[in-house]
Enzyme design. Structure first.
Site, mmCIF file in Angstrom:
data_model
loop_
_atom_site.group_PDB
_atom_site.id
_atom_site.type_symbol
_atom_site.label_atom_id
_atom_site.label_comp_id
_atom_site.label_asym_id
_atom_site.label_seq_id
_atom_site.Cartn_x
_atom_site.Cartn_y
_atom_site.Cartn_z
ATOM 1 N N LYS A 129 50.584 76.059 106.779
ATOM 2 C CA LYS A 129 50.444 75.032 107.826
ATOM 3 C C LYS A 129 49.519 75.585 108.903
ATOM 4 O O LYS A 129 49.630 76.785 109.253
ATOM 5 C CB LYS A 129 51.844 74.760 108.382
ATOM 6 C CG LYS A 129 51.976 73.641 109.376
ATOM 7 C CD LYS A 129 53.463 73.440 109.709
ATOM 8 C CE LYS A 129 53.702 72.256 110.606
ATOM 9 N NZ LYS A 129 55.137 71.988 110.830
ATOM 10 N N SER A 189 56.378 67.346 109.903
ATOM 11 C CA SER A 189 55.012 67.656 110.282
ATOM 12 C C SER A 189 54.319 68.635 109.333
ATOM 13 O O SER A 189 53.095 68.779 109.416
ATOM 14 C CB SER A 189 54.971 68.245 111.700
ATOM 15 O OG SER A 189 55.655 69.485 111.756
ATOM 16 N N SER A 195 60.827 69.314 109.823
ATOM 17 C CA SER A 195 59.407 69.269 109.464
ATOM 18 C C SER A 195 59.059 69.925 108.137
ATOM 19 O O SER A 195 57.950 69.729 107.631
ATOM 20 C CB SER A 195 58.562 69.886 110.577
ATOM 21 O OG SER A 195 58.384 68.950 111.616
#
Lengths: 472, 66
Positions: free
Chosen positions: A82, A158, A182
């Site tokens: 990420k 996310s 997330s």
């Protein structure tokens, strides 16, 4: 045994092939880079591809093997992170426009370094919701990350790129973060496995924060074994993260074979069932029913979760807004419109609400720990529904129409607030929209969650089915 | 609830500009936060709980003896 250069080769298969000399790390890396080149324009899972670095790392591993050096447990395994993880030479954008003005990171995040030390090869950085304040996978700056099972649907966020890249065969292991769900939401909506460990288990050093008191980091993979393999390589104390608990490594890989036999499983009903659509409830029930063959399964009601979730919402809103206050004062125009108003509101909350939220958080932890007196692992759906269409703003849930963005994380949010370990397993039929089931353990018992995940996978209940287009 | 008055007062206090076109969105999220706070209000807590503040734990520095 999959061809180690195929998109569906597991991390364990790749490492075995590279270690044995059946395949070079360079060949695995080239195949991964080529897949990303072809698939990323459609999925938008990667925001940066570190091709030169991947080739250099793979070449070094092949050279190490040639001279008989020790090779790590993840030797040759491509991975991606990420884009809130520091990667030396890249600005850590954290899904934002603002952070692109920061100087490039001078060193890798702790967990990137640990993956490299275990022999894994960094392929790139992954799309995410701005500053991790997101459950959808949409991003105004980088564009939406699309769901490999249906590119017209959300990937979830996310850690959107983690779910999408791992589901699409573009990274057998990816690293993401989970503050309110997330990792779990994109894992569920994209149909892969994820582990959100106990708060403080894995080092967050070198990651861009969202809510320090709630932020966790962890891996995403296509199977329980790969999840354990990566998790074991990531563990260990780190004085650079104040929350890292400093516990010794507690390996889980060899414990997977212990299975789920004799465990006590609690199927969460009440508030959890009431906030899940029928198909999501069925996924949780299917997992519980299967476990009933070898474990003691009983219904559990833990309706204090509603207050726990409210506490998590307020702590997140206030703490993240305070962290970004200077950026909100000076660069509000540069925020994603879908996070900006929430951040602004979070800066204006009464202190009494936040103090009460911290007290309720403690109370909710007590309620959850009491449930573990009669259960080893709790089960609940990971999301209320399968992936919504891109751009959707509302969701019908329990007969009421609610705002979609906060509701997607409704069932995940209570557990990160109290730091419990959760493995999300994909439970869906081949060709159907993916759904995930949370396996929630007591603090520091990731091993229990992983054992149950591995059992469900071996039993055929949990499976990261390839996306239809990819499987055709 | 008159969120405009709240926004005016608290945003000024922390020198946070809130553009006119954002007020409706900010008010919507304040309303959502208020709903969350109302949920918390329904939880009765024991006055004797040692949970009024998150505990700050100083590090145990090796070789820190004086």
């Amino acid at each position: 045994m999959n061809d180690p250069t195929s998109p569906w080769a597991s991390a364990a298969e790749i490492a075995h092939a590279v270690r044995s000399g059946a395949c070079s790390a360079a060949a695995v890396a080239e195949a991964a880079l080529e897949r990303v080149r072809r698939a990323n324009p459609r999925l938008n899972a990667y925001t940066e591809v570190t091709a030169d670095r991947a080739r250099a790392e793979a070449a070094a591993l092949d050279a190490a093997r040639a001279r008989g050096a020790d090779l790590g447990p993840l030797v040759g395994v491509p991975f991606a992170v990420k884009n809130l993880f520091d990667v030396a030479g890249l600005p850590t954008r954290a899904g934002s426009r603002i952070n692109r003005d920061r100087p490039p990171a001078t060193a890798d995040a702790a967990l990137v370094a640990r993956m490299n030390a275990a022999g894994a090869v960094l392929v790139g950085a992954l799309n995410m919701g701005e500053y991790a304040y997101d459950f959808t996978g949409e991003n105004a700056h980088d564009g939406a990350c699309r769901n490999p099972h249906d590119p017209e649907r959300m990937s979830g966020g996310s850690s959107s790129g983690c779910g999408a890249a791992t589901a699409a065969g573009l990274a057998p292991v990816s690293l993401g973060s989970d503050t309110n769900g997330s990792l779990r939401v994109p894992a569920a909506l994209c149909g892969v496995f994820s582990l959100k460990p106990t708060y403080g288990r894995l080092s967050r050093a070198g990651t861009f924060p969202f809510v320090d008191s709630l932020d966790h980091v962890g891996p995403c993979a296509r199977g329980a074994r790969d999840l354990a393999l990566a998790y074991d390589a990531l563990q260990g104390p780190d004085p650079r993260d104040h929350a890292c608990a400093g516990r010794a490594v507690e390996p889980t890989l060899d414990r997977l074979a212990e299975g789920a036999g004799g465990l006590r499983i609690g199927l969460l009903g009440g508030w959890f069932a009431g906030n899940a659509r029928p198909e999501a409830r069925r996924a949780a029930t299917a997992a519980a029913d299967a476990l009933g063959e070898v474990a003691e399964v009983a219904p559990v009601t833990l309706d204090a979760a509603e207050a726990g979730r409210a506490a998590a919402y307020l702590i997140t809103n206030a703490e993240s807004a305070a962290f970004h206050l200077d950026r909100l004062r000076t660069r509000a125009e540069d925020f994603d419109p879908d996070t900006r108003d929430r951040f602004l509101a979070g800066a204006l909350l009464p202190a009494a609400w936040i103090v009460k939220a911290q007290r309720v958080r403690r109370w909710w932890l007590g309620q959850a720990l009491a449930a573990f007196r009669s259960a080893d692992v709790l089960i609940a759906a990971a999301t209320p529904c399968p992936a919504p269409a891109l751009g959707a703003r509302r969701l019908t849930l329990g007969g009421a129409e609610v705002a979609l963005r906060p509701a997607l994380g409704l069932l995940a949010q209570p557990f990160s607030c109290i730091g419990l370990p959760v493995v999300t397993v994909p439970v869906f039929a081949l060709g159907a929209p993916p759904l995930g089931v949370q396996l929630v353990g007591p603090p520091w018992r990731e091993d229990l969650c992983l054992r149950v995940a591995a059992w469900l996978e071996a039993r055929g209940i949990a499976a990261a089915h390839p996306p239809p287009a990819a499987a055709a | 609830m008159n969120w405009d008055a709240h926004i005016d007062a608290t945003a000024a206090l922390i020198a946070l500009p809130v553009a006119p076109e954002r007020r409706a969105g900010v008010a919507r999220f304040l309303e959502l936060a208020a709903e969350m706070a109302a949920t918390l209000d329904r939880v009765e807590l024991d006055d004797g709980g040692l949970d009024l503040a998150p505990v700050f734990a100083p590090p145990d520095l090796a070789g820190g003896a004086r």
